[in-house]
Design a protein around this motif. Sequence first.
Motif, PDB file in Angstrom:
ATOM      1  N   VAL A 136       3.012 -60.868  82.257  1.00 46.93           N
ATOM      2  CA  VAL A 136       3.440 -62.084  81.554  1.00 46.93           C
ATOM      3  C   VAL A 136       4.884 -61.947  81.077  1.00 46.93           C
ATOM      4  O   VAL A 136       5.705 -62.862  81.242  1.00 46.93           O
ATOM      5  N   ILE A 137       5.223 -60.799  80.494  1.00 45.23           N
ATOM      6  CA  ILE A 137       6.584 -60.605  79.992  1.00 45.23           C
ATOM      7  C   ILE A 137       7.595 -60.601  81.140  1.00 45.23           C
ATOM      8  O   ILE A 137       8.664 -61.224  81.047  1.00 45.23           O
ATOM      9  N   ASP A 138       7.261 -59.911  82.229  1.00 40.77           N
ATOM     10  CA  ASP A 138       8.180 -59.871  83.371  1.00 40.77           C
ATOM     11  C   ASP A 138       8.375 -61.261  83.987  1.00 40.77           C
ATOM     12  O   ASP A 138       9.483 -61.615  84.402  1.00 40.77           O
ATOM     13  N   THR A 139       7.300 -62.040  84.046  1.00 46.76           N
ATOM     14  CA  THR A 139       7.411 -63.409  84.575  1.00 46.76           C
ATOM     15  C   THR A 139       8.246 -64.269  83.635  1.00 46.76           C
ATOM     16  O   THR A 139       9.064 -65.082  84.081  1.00 46.76           O
ATOM     17  N   HIS A 140       8.057 -64.082  82.336  1.00 45.14           N
ATOM     18  CA  HIS A 140       8.848 -64.800  81.330  1.00 45.14           C
ATOM     19  C   HIS A 140      10.343 -64.508  81.508  1.00 45.14           C
ATOM     20  O   HIS A 140      11.179 -65.419  81.470  1.00 45.14           O
ATOM     21  N   LYS A 141      10.671 -63.234  81.724  1.00 40.17           N
ATOM     22  CA  LYS A 141      12.066 -62.854  81.935  1.00 40.17           C
ATOM     23  C   LYS A 141      12.623 -63.495  83.212  1.00 40.17           C
ATOM     24  O   LYS A 141      13.744 -64.017  83.226  1.00 40.17           O
ATOM     25  N   SER A 142      11.832 -63.448  84.280  1.00 37.65           N
ATOM     26  CA  SER A 142      12.290 -63.990  85.564  1.00 37.65           C
ATOM     27  C   SER A 142      12.528 -65.493  85.477  1.00 37.65           C
ATOM     28  O   SER A 142      13.519 -66.009  86.005  1.00 37.65           O
ATOM     29  N   ILE A 143      11.626 -66.194  84.805  1.00 39.09           N
ATOM     30  CA  ILE A 143      11.802 -67.643  84.649  1.00 39.09           C
ATOM     31  C   ILE A 143      13.034 -67.923  83.799  1.00 39.09           C
ATOM     32  O   ILE A 143      13.810 -68.852  84.088  1.00 39.09           O
ATOM     33  N   GLY A 144      13.244 -67.129  82.750  1.00 37.03           N
ATOM     34  CA  GLY A 144      14.413 -67.325  81.893  1.00 37.03           C
ATOM     35  C   GLY A 144      15.718 -67.183  82.662  1.00 37.03           C
ATOM     36  O   GLY A 144      16.634 -68.000  82.513  1.00 37.03           O
ATOM     37  N   ILE A 145      15.815 -66.156  83.508  1.00 35.77           N
ATOM     38  CA  ILE A 145      17.021 -65.961  84.313  1.00 35.77           C
ATOM     39  C   ILE A 145      17.200 -67.122  85.288  1.00 35.77           C
ATOM     40  O   ILE A 145      18.324 -67.604  85.515  1.00 35.77           O
ATOM     41  N   THR A 146      16.092 -67.604  85.845  1.00 37.85           N
ATOM     42  CA  THR A 146      16.159 -68.741  86.765  1.00 37.85           C
ATOM     43  C   THR A 146      16.652 -69.991  86.052  1.00 37.85           C
ATOM     44  O   THR A 146      17.489 -70.740  86.578  1.00 37.85           O
ATOM     45  N   VAL A 147      16.145 -70.230  84.846  1.00 30.47           N
ATOM     46  CA  VAL A 147      16.596 -71.388  84.055  1.00 30.47           C
ATOM     47  C   VAL A 147      18.090 -71.273  83.754  1.00 30.47           C
ATOM     48  O   VAL A 147      18.821 -72.269  83.826  1.00 30.47           O
ATOM     49  N   LEU A 148      18.548 -70.078  83.433  1.00 33.73           N
ATOM     50  CA  LEU A 148      19.976 -69.876  83.157  1.00 33.73           C
ATOM     51  C   LEU A 148      20.815 -70.284  84.366  1.00 33.73           C
ATOM     52  O   LEU A 148      21.794 -71.029  84.233  1.00 33.73           O
ATOM     53  N   GLY A 149      20.428 -69.822  85.544  1.00 34.01           N
ATOM     54  CA  GLY A 149      21.173 -70.171  86.749  1.00 34.01           C
ATOM     55  C   GLY A 149      21.139 -71.654  87.049  1.00 34.01           C
ATOM     56  O   GLY A 149      22.167 -72.268  87.371  1.00 34.01           O
ATOM     57  N   LEU A 150      19.957 -72.264  86.928  1.00 37.12           N
ATOM     58  CA  LEU A 150      19.832 -73.696  87.209  1.00 37.12           C
ATOM     59  C   LEU A 150      20.571 -74.537  86.174  1.00 37.12           C
ATOM     60  O   LEU A 150      21.146 -75.581  86.503  1.00 37.12           O
ATOM     61  N   ALA A 151      20.561 -74.101  84.906  1.00 31.15           N
ATOM     62  CA  ALA A 151      21.272 -74.838  83.856  1.00 31.15           C
ATOM     63  C   ALA A 151      22.776 -74.822  84.112  1.00 31.15           C
ATOM     64  O   ALA A 151      23.453 -75.848  83.955  1.00 31.15           O
ATOM     65  N   LEU A 152      23.307 -73.674  84.516  1.00 35.48           N
ATOM     66  CA  LEU A 152      24.736 -73.601  84.841  1.00 35.48           C
ATOM     67  C   LEU A 152      25.062 -74.489  86.043  1.00 35.48           C
ATOM     68  O   LEU A 152      26.088 -75.189  86.053  1.00 35.48           O
ATOM     69  N   LEU A 153      24.167 -74.497  87.034  1.00 31.46           N
ATOM     70  CA  LEU A 153      24.369 -75.355  88.196  1.00 31.46           C
ATOM     71  C   LEU A 153      24.334 -76.824  87.791  1.00 31.46           C
ATOM     72  O   LEU A 153      25.135 -77.640  88.265  1.00 31.46           O
ATOM     73  N   ARG A 154      23.425 -77.160  86.880  1.00 32.06           N
ATOM     74  CA  ARG A 154      23.312 -78.552  86.436  1.00 32.06           C
ATOM     75  C   ARG A 154      24.553 -79.001  85.671  1.00 32.06           C
ATOM     76  O   ARG A 154      25.012 -80.144  85.803  1.00 32.06           O
TER      77      ARG A 154
END
Length: 200
Positions: free
Chosen positions: A57-75
């Motif tokens: 759960v923690i590792d998935t939480h971290k992975s989603i967070g990094i993905t959101v960071l990248g997508l937010a910058l792209l947005r």
Amino acid sequence: MSTQANSQLSDATGTPAPSRYTRTAMALHWIIAVLIICNVALGLSADSIPDDWVRLVIDTHKSIGITVLGLALLRILWRFSHRPPPLPAEFPSWERVAAHIAHFLLYLLMIGLPLSGWLHDSAWKDAATHPMRLFNLMPWPRIGYVMSLEPTLKESLHNGFGALHTWLGYALYALLAMHVGGALKHQWIDRKSVLKRMIP
């Protein structure tokens, strides 16, 4: 049509303003929204799940967070190059200002939350012996400068960034509630839908 309404429908060059967001902006908006909801659920469940599931759960939480960071910058980059549709001309000025402030704070949190989590994780005392993998598919680096700090300072930063991450999470919950509540108010009470601008 009033002069105010006309000003909302065209820019200084006379180009008509868009009535909806672009498909790319819509896709980024809804993907980020779903990922954030998933991460909120994962973050809130971490203390109540069986021990065998905690690391996943923690590792998935971290992975989603990094993905959101990248997508937010792209947005953000996309928004700078693609003008968003204006709010309905009938909205009072205070509501326009509030909407712009709320959107700015949401963007800030979409960047600040993952960054604080990344810093928190990089300052973890066992980070060097527990490499991070993005969705268990590929290695993801931690922040080397933080990992190389003296252990006592690193422990202090780990706690500090953890607390910051938690409080930014609370701020995100509040802003999301306001964002959704505002959209529903415009839809059902004001009868001036802003949802249709973000729905394909």
